[in-house]
Write a protein that holds these residues in place. Structure first.
Motif, short mmCIF file in Angstrom:
data_model
loop_
_atom_site.label_atom_id
_atom_site.label_comp_id
_atom_site.label_asym_id
_atom_site.label_seq_id
_atom_site.Cartn_x
_atom_site.Cartn_y
_atom_site.Cartn_z
N GLY A 92 0.81 -1.21 0.00
CA GLY A 92 0.00 0.00 0.00
C GLY A 92 0.84 1.26 0.00
N SER A 114 1.18 6.03 5.18
CA SER A 114 1.83 5.13 6.15
C SER A 114 2.85 4.25 5.44
CB SER A 114 0.80 4.28 6.89
OG SER A 114 0.13 3.38 6.02
N GLU A 124 1.46 -1.49 -4.80
CA GLU A 124 0.27 -0.64 -4.76
C GLU A 124 -0.71 -1.14 -5.81
OE1 GLU A 124 -1.28 1.91 -3.11
OE2 GLU A 124 -2.77 1.79 -4.72
N ARG A 125 -1.97 -1.33 -5.39
CA ARG A 125 -2.95 -1.88 -6.33
C ARG A 125 -3.39 -0.85 -7.39
NH1 ARG A 125 -8.35 -1.70 -2.44
NH2 ARG A 125 -8.03 0.49 -2.02
N ASN A 169 -6.71 7.10 -3.55
CA ASN A 169 -6.73 7.62 -2.18
C ASN A 169 -7.55 8.90 -2.03
OD1 ASN A 169 -5.20 5.45 -1.68
ND2 ASN A 169 -3.26 6.54 -1.54
N GLY A 225 -9.61 14.58 3.14
CA GLY A 225 -10.30 15.87 3.11
C GLY A 225 -9.64 16.91 2.23
N ILE A 247 -6.36 17.72 5.02
CA ILE A 247 -5.33 18.55 5.63
C ILE A 247 -4.14 17.65 5.98
CG2 ILE A 247 -4.80 20.12 7.54
CD1 ILE A 247 -6.94 21.16 5.55
N ARG A 277 -4.81 14.28 -2.67
CA ARG A 277 -3.98 13.08 -2.49
C ARG A 277 -3.44 12.48 -3.78
NH1 ARG A 277 -4.69 10.06 2.24
NH2 ARG A 277 -3.46 8.48 1.15
N VAL A 301 -1.90 -7.07 -3.64
CA VAL A 301 -1.49 -8.24 -2.85
C VAL A 301 -2.75 -9.01 -2.47
CG1 VAL A 301 -0.48 -8.98 -0.66
CG2 VAL A 301 0.63 -7.19 -2.03
N GLU A 339 -2.47 -1.23 4.07
CA GLU A 339 -3.55 -1.27 3.07
C GLU A 339 -4.63 -0.22 3.29
OE1 GLU A 339 -4.44 -5.50 4.00
OE2 GLU A 339 -4.96 -5.55 1.89
N ASP A 361 -4.19 3.40 8.75
CA ASP A 361 -5.63 3.10 8.81
C ASP A 361 -5.92 1.60 8.87
OD1 ASP A 361 -6.14 5.80 8.59
OD2 ASP A 361 -7.53 5.62 6.91
N GLY A 401 -5.29 11.92 10.74
CA GLY A 401 -5.17 10.52 10.32
C GLY A 401 -3.87 10.32 9.57
N SER A 402 -3.60 11.25 8.62
CA SER A 402 -2.41 11.09 7.79
C SER A 402 -1.13 11.20 8.63
CB SER A 402 -2.41 12.14 6.68
OG SER A 402 -2.48 13.43 7.24
C1 LIG Z 1 -12.83 11.84 3.29
C2 LIG Z 1 -11.67 11.73 4.22
C3 LIG Z 1 -11.12 12.87 4.76
C4 LIG Z 1 -9.99 12.80 5.56
N1 LIG Z 1 -9.44 13.97 5.99
C5 LIG Z 1 -8.28 13.94 6.65
C6 LIG Z 1 -7.61 15.15 6.95
O1 LIG Z 1 -8.07 16.24 6.62
N2 LIG Z 1 -6.42 15.07 7.61
C7 LIG Z 1 -5.86 13.87 7.96
O2 LIG Z 1 -4.76 13.87 8.53
N3 LIG Z 1 -6.48 12.70 7.69
C8 LIG Z 1 -7.66 12.70 7.02
N4 LIG Z 1 -8.27 11.53 6.68
C9 LIG Z 1 -7.65 10.25 7.12
C10 LIG Z 1 -6.45 9.90 6.23
O3 LIG Z 1 -6.84 9.96 4.88
C11 LIG Z 1 -5.95 8.50 6.56
O4 LIG Z 1 -5.76 8.38 7.95
C12 LIG Z 1 -4.66 8.16 5.84
O5 LIG Z 1 -4.83 8.27 4.45
C13 LIG Z 1 -4.20 6.76 6.18
O6 LIG Z 1 -3.08 6.44 5.42
P1 LIG Z 1 -2.73 4.93 5.08
O7 LIG Z 1 -1.46 4.96 4.32
O8 LIG Z 1 -2.78 4.12 6.33
O9 LIG Z 1 -3.93 4.39 4.17
P2 LIG Z 1 -4.42 4.89 2.74
O10 LIG Z 1 -4.13 6.31 2.53
O11 LIG Z 1 -5.83 4.44 2.63
O12 LIG Z 1 -3.52 4.06 1.71
C14 LIG Z 1 -3.67 2.67 1.56
C15 LIG Z 1 -3.07 2.28 0.21
O13 LIG Z 1 -3.02 0.86 0.09
C16 LIG Z 1 -3.44 0.47 -1.20
N5 LIG Z 1 -3.90 -0.93 -1.06
C17 LIG Z 1 -4.96 -1.37 -0.31
N6 LIG Z 1 -5.03 -2.71 -0.37
C18 LIG Z 1 -4.00 -3.14 -1.14
C19 LIG Z 1 -3.56 -4.43 -1.54
N7 LIG Z 1 -4.14 -5.55 -1.11
N8 LIG Z 1 -2.47 -4.51 -2.36
C20 LIG Z 1 -1.83 -3.36 -2.78
N9 LIG Z 1 -2.22 -2.11 -2.43
C21 LIG Z 1 -3.28 -2.00 -1.60
C22 LIG Z 1 -4.51 1.49 -1.54
O14 LIG Z 1 -4.76 1.55 -2.94
C23 LIG Z 1 -3.89 2.76 -0.98
O15 LIG Z 1 -3.03 3.37 -1.92
C24 LIG Z 1 -9.42 11.55 5.89
C25 LIG Z 1 -9.98 10.38 5.37
C26 LIG Z 1 -11.09 10.46 4.54
C27 LIG Z 1 -11.66 9.20 3.96
#
Ligand SMILES: Cc1cc2nc3c(=O)[nH]c(=O)nc-3n(C[C@H](O)[C@H](O)[C@H](O)COP(=O)(O)OP(=O)(O)OC[C@H]3O[C@@H](n4cnc5c(N)ncnc54)[C@H](O)[C@@H]3O)c2cc1C
Length: 433
Positions: A12, A16, A35-36, A44, A47, A49, A107, A131, A162, A305, A317-318
């Motif tokens: 992913g 993160s 990355e899928r 992705n 919001g 921020i 994003r 994956v 993921e 996440d 979250g980010s």
């Molecule tokens: C509408 C919305 C608004 C938000 N606003 C904010 C904000 O303003 N500020 C903030 O800090 N946070 C915000 N968040 C939360 C923030 O987006 C997440 O906490 C953050 O993106 C988490 O990052 P991550 O890398 O864990 O997951 P993600 O960003 O979801 O990335 C996961 C990645 O894994 C990939 N993936 C998934 N499964 C597989 C697989 N099996 N094989 C290969 N690739 C895979 C996906 O395609 C994706 O690219 C918001 C979330 C949403 C939905």
């Protein structure tokens, strides 16, 4: 590739996974990231921020070259009633100093740029590489299975990044099916608007931006909230409600977003804009209690996440995703030195996460998600009550202020009851301590 073995495979390319990959590659590990999507960020949604800390600890001064939209100099909080809003906020030029606090980002652009930084640090990124499952041998995770030609990849350790609804964690039995009261469905639109109009309407200098967090009547009693953020030449507007409340109240996410767009406090801010994009995504809302007990094991760690690390009270979250990625990567680098990728060695990740702001902040608001979910009056009664009370107090009509206080008390009595309101205030205060 099947015979090749990496030090680590990251699943992913969100914040993160990219933070983990960059940290490990900079420490000299051989890292593959799968990355899928067709490119990092293509799937992705945020919001969104994005905070300077902690990404600048691994990509110093990233904002000088990253595609960030506007530094956020003001954060507003509005409680929307049917006819308007009651609000507050914080504005400071220090938020746009040498080291800005946060920016609005899109994003698809931002993640793509961060993936380029990972590649520059030596990470091998494979896109359109979903994956399907983890490879396991003698109780250890030893790689991943994909549907690519020659699609099994081996590694000492797999980093699960993921995002929400991780299939790999579910398959391992770490995460059961997501509980509908622990995630919200959020729909978002990107609305184009000329930069000068944005600066006029939101009262900011050229290039600066604001965020508005929105609670109240547009969610039609559902536990949820909305947002409105300024980008360079567009606005991001979104609305989300717990999946359990969408079912309980028979609400449609798109209708809620339309409610928000048509609200009298919001309509003038987006007027004349053109919807360019429509996106939907889950966001973890369960807080501390939704984080799985096990976030690492023999040959694997899970970050961001995928293990529900979102502090929805502060819309963070980010940054939690990036921090967990860095801490997991540091634990893996230490494990590599020992040549031991067992759960016992990787437990350093859990310990570091517990000691960091990530788990401390989630623990601070431990009871809040449950409190909000089990007290629907917070979202059904209070938005109009607070707005009507404020409107009464600020309307000059020859009625004395003391008499107005009496009228407000009567409103509280009729709509919630004095005892109920006092209890809500005490419980709310205790849960947000
Ligand atoms: C509408 C919305 C608004 C938000 N606003 C904010 C904000 O303003 N500020 C903030 O800090 N946070 C915000 N968040 C939360 C923030 O987006 C997440 O906490 C953050 O993106 C988490 O990052 P991550 O890398 O864990 O997951 P993600 O960003 O979801 O990335 C996961 C990645 O894994 C990939 N993936 C998934 N499964 C597989 C697989 N099996 N094989 C290969 N690739 C895979 C996906 O395609 C994706 O690219 C918001 C979330 C949403 C939905």
């Amino acid at each position: 590739m099947a015979d090749e073995k990496f030090d680590a495979i990251v699943v992913g390319a969100g914040p993160s996974g990219l933070a983990a990959a960059i940290t490990m590659a900079k420490a000299g590990l051989e890292v593959a990231l799968l990355e899928r999507g067709s490119f990092a960020g293509s799937k992705n949604v945020m919001g969104g921020i994005f905070y300077r800390h902690p990404l600048d600890t691994i990509v110093p001064e990233f904002w000088k070259t990253a595609p960030v939209e506007r530094p956020i100099i003001e954060q507003r909080y509005w409680m929307l009633g049917d006819q308007g809003h009651v609000g507050g906020g914080v504005r400071s030029q220090t938020f746009d100093g040498d080291k800005p606090n946060c920016w609005s980002v899109l994003r698809a652009k931002f993640d793509r740029w961060l993936a380029e930084q990972a590649e520059a640090a030596g990470v091998m990124i494979l896109t359109e590489a979903k994956v399907e499952s983890l490879l396991q041998k003698d109780g250890m995770v030893v790689g991943v299975h994909t549907l690519l030609d020659d699609g099994d990849l081996n590694a000492d350790v797999v980093v699960i990044a993921e995002g929400v609804n991780s299939i790999l964690l579910r398959d391992m039995g770490i995460h059961p099916e997501i509980k509908p009261n622990q995630v919200a469905t959020i729909v978002k639109e990107v609305i184009s608007l000329a930069p000068e109009k944005i600066e006029d309407r939101f009262n900011v200098e050229k290039g600066q931006g604001i965020s508005i967090e929105l609670l109240g009547t547009p969610s039609q009693g559902g536990v949820g909230m909305g947002f409105l953020y300024t980008n360079k030449d567009s606005l991001s507007i979104g609305m989300g409600v717990l999946v359990s409340d969408l079912a309980r109240l028979k609400l449609k996410p798109n209708d809620l977003l339309e409610n928000l767009k048509n609200h009298p406090s919001i309509r003038p801010l987006i007027a004349g804009g053109k919807t360019e994009e429509y996106l939907a995504h889950f966001i973890p809302e369960g807080g501390y209690n939704a984080v799985p007990r096990q976030i690492h094991g023999n040959g694997w760690v899970a970050i961001g996440d995928s293990v529900m690390l979102v502090n929805s009270v502060h819309r963070e979250g980010s940054n939690l995703a990036v921090k967990s990625g860095i801490l997991a990567a540091e634990a893996i680098v230490a494990a590599k030195k020992k040549g031991d990728f067992s759960a016992a060695t990787l437990a350093v990740y859990r310990q570091a996460l517990d000691a960091s702001f990530v788990m401390k902040d989630l623990a601070k608001y431990k009871g809040l998600s449950h409190f909000m979910e089990t007290n629907p009056q917070l979202f059904s009664v209070y938005p109009n009550l607070i707005n009507d009370a404020a409107t009464e107090m600020f309307t000059v009509d020859g009625v004395s202020k003391r008499e107005k206080q009496g009228r407000i008390l009567k409103m509280v009595k009729e709509r919630r009851g004095l005892f109920g309101a006092a209890l809500d205030a005490i419980k709310g205060g205790l849960n947000a301590r």
